[in-house]
Write an enzyme that holds these catalytic residues in place. Structure first.
Site, PDB file in Angstrom:
ATOM      1  N   ASN A 271      -1.262   3.065  -6.024  1.00  0.00           N
ATOM      2  CA  ASN A 271      -1.393   3.648  -7.352  1.00  0.00           C
ATOM      3  C   ASN A 271      -2.095   4.997  -7.192  1.00  0.00           C
ATOM      4  OD1 ASN A 271      -4.239   3.160  -7.265  1.00  0.00           O
ATOM      5  ND2 ASN A 271      -3.950   1.117  -8.121  1.00  0.00           N
TER       6      ASN A 271
ATOM      7  N   LYS B 186      -5.027   6.153  -8.052  1.00  0.00           N
ATOM      8  CA  LYS B 186      -6.413   6.070  -7.571  1.00  0.00           C
ATOM      9  C   LYS B 186      -6.439   5.801  -6.067  1.00  0.00           C
ATOM     10  CE  LYS B 186     -10.760   3.616  -8.560  1.00  0.00           C
ATOM     11  NZ  LYS B 186     -11.011   2.961  -7.268  1.00  0.00           N
TER      12      LYS B 186
ATOM     13  N   ASP C   8       2.026  -5.982  -7.331  1.00  0.00           N
ATOM     14  CA  ASP C   8       2.684  -7.022  -6.532  1.00  0.00           C
ATOM     15  C   ASP C   8       4.160  -7.125  -6.887  1.00  0.00           C
ATOM     16  OD1 ASP C   8       0.229  -7.604  -5.388  1.00  0.00           O
ATOM     17  OD2 ASP C   8      -0.206  -9.244  -6.760  1.00  0.00           O
TER      18      ASP C   8
END
Length: 334
Positions: free
Chosen positions: A211, A213, A284
């Site tokens: 992601n 971050k 996931d």
């Protein structure tokens, strides 16, 4: 969702149909997620904390275990390579995974460490406290070697491999390089959901799915929000890891796919979710669908687009959720 041309839709449907019984290996940190839910009507006389009257308890698979559950929900045949402790938590976790359709026969028991467990106490729909039981030390050389031997055995028939890193010690210098090398030799996709500690060790992979971050932190850079900086970041990761591709998941901004080339190819895919209730486990789902699509010979752009649709479905559900092939088809065919 943008309208999909009929020939593209037919190709997507064929890819999804090929998910069935596709053998995928999931290597990483599995854990037992324990949810205790109840109500609060008073404060404890012993300390200024709420007293939770327990009404419901559930146990589900977390970490790499949830990746395996996602794969099974999509009709694939996941095999898990991981480590658990010699305890009751391991029995609960393996039973849950087996009941969901995952092969747990290659999970190794290490009596020097506990099975990772996250206990979440939730009252009036809010989490009151989380209790972690874990050992985050790297697994020993002996255990790592045993895991790699199990991996080599299941790799003989596997069509794809997922490295699901939750920073609990399963993936380390002892095995990351050997796993990737073995996948490359067999010419099957190897995709990574990273954690920061090992971020720069995942070289020569098919795809990484951080992601925003994780992408900034993995490169040791201060985060920036402008589009140009994000695109520059993706290209830096691609070059540093010498990867085939990097797929940065960007929440409401969708996803950005970076493919190797001169110059790198960049594709931005818009988010499809109309409503977002819970992003838990969305990563996931993304790596599960992406890897399965690549295992079915989809190209990177098509695989990322299908994964994006799946993520849009999952975030519209409450809790750690999965998605089915039928649900993806229904969205694609609208």
């Amino acid at each position: 969702m943008q309208k999909i041309q009929k020939n593209k839709l037919s190709k997507f449907n064929k890819i999804l149909a090929d998910f069935k019984n596709k053998e995928i290996v999931v290597i990483g940190d599995i854990m037992l997620d324990h949810f205790i839910k109840g109500s609060v009507s008073r404060i404890s006389p012993e300390a200024p904390v709420p007293v939770v009257n327990v009404e419901e308890e559930t146990f589900v698979a977390g970490g790499a275990g949830n990746v395996a559950v996602n794969l099974a929900a999509l009709g694939a045949k996941p095999t898990i390579i991981s480590v658990v402790g010699d305890d009751v938590k391991a029995i609960l976790l393996k039973n849950f995974l087996q009941n969901k359709g995952a092969d747990v026969s290659k999970i190794i028991t290490d009596n020097t460490r506990p099975t990772t467990q996250k206990v979440r106490i939730i009252a009036e729909r809010q989490q009151v406290v989380r209790v972690d039981r874990e050992n985050k030390q790297k697994i020993s050389h002996k255990i790592a070697n045993a895991c790699f031997e199990n991996f080599k055995e299941v790799l003989k028939t596997a069509k794809g491999v997922i490295l699901s890193d939750y920073g609990k010690g399963m993936l380390s210098d002892n095995n990351i390089k050997d796993i990737i090398t073995a996948c490359r030799a067999k010419k099957i996709p190897v995709c990574v959901d990273p954690k920061i500690d090992n971020f720069l060790k995942y070289k020569n992979i098919t795809c990484m799915t951080p992601n925003t971050k994780e992408a900034w932190e993995g490169m040791g850079l201060p985060p920036k929000k402008d589009e140009a900086s994000i695109l520059d970041l993706g290209k830096k990761i691609l070059k540093t890891l010498q990867a085939d591709s990097i797929l940065i998941t960007r929440s409401a901004q969708g996803m950005s796919l970076f493919e190797k080339g001169t110059p790198p190819q960049i594709t931005t895919i818009k988010a499809t979710a109309k409503e977002v209730f819970d992003v838990t486990g969305a990563g996931d789902t993304v790596i599960s669908v992406l890897t399965l699509a690549l295992a079915c010979k989809a190209n990177l752009k098509d695989a990322a687009k299908i994964a994006n649709e799946a993520a849009g479905i999952v975030v519209a559900k409450l809790g750690t959720a999965t998605v089915s092939v039928d649900e993806i088809k229904e969205v694609l065919n609208k």
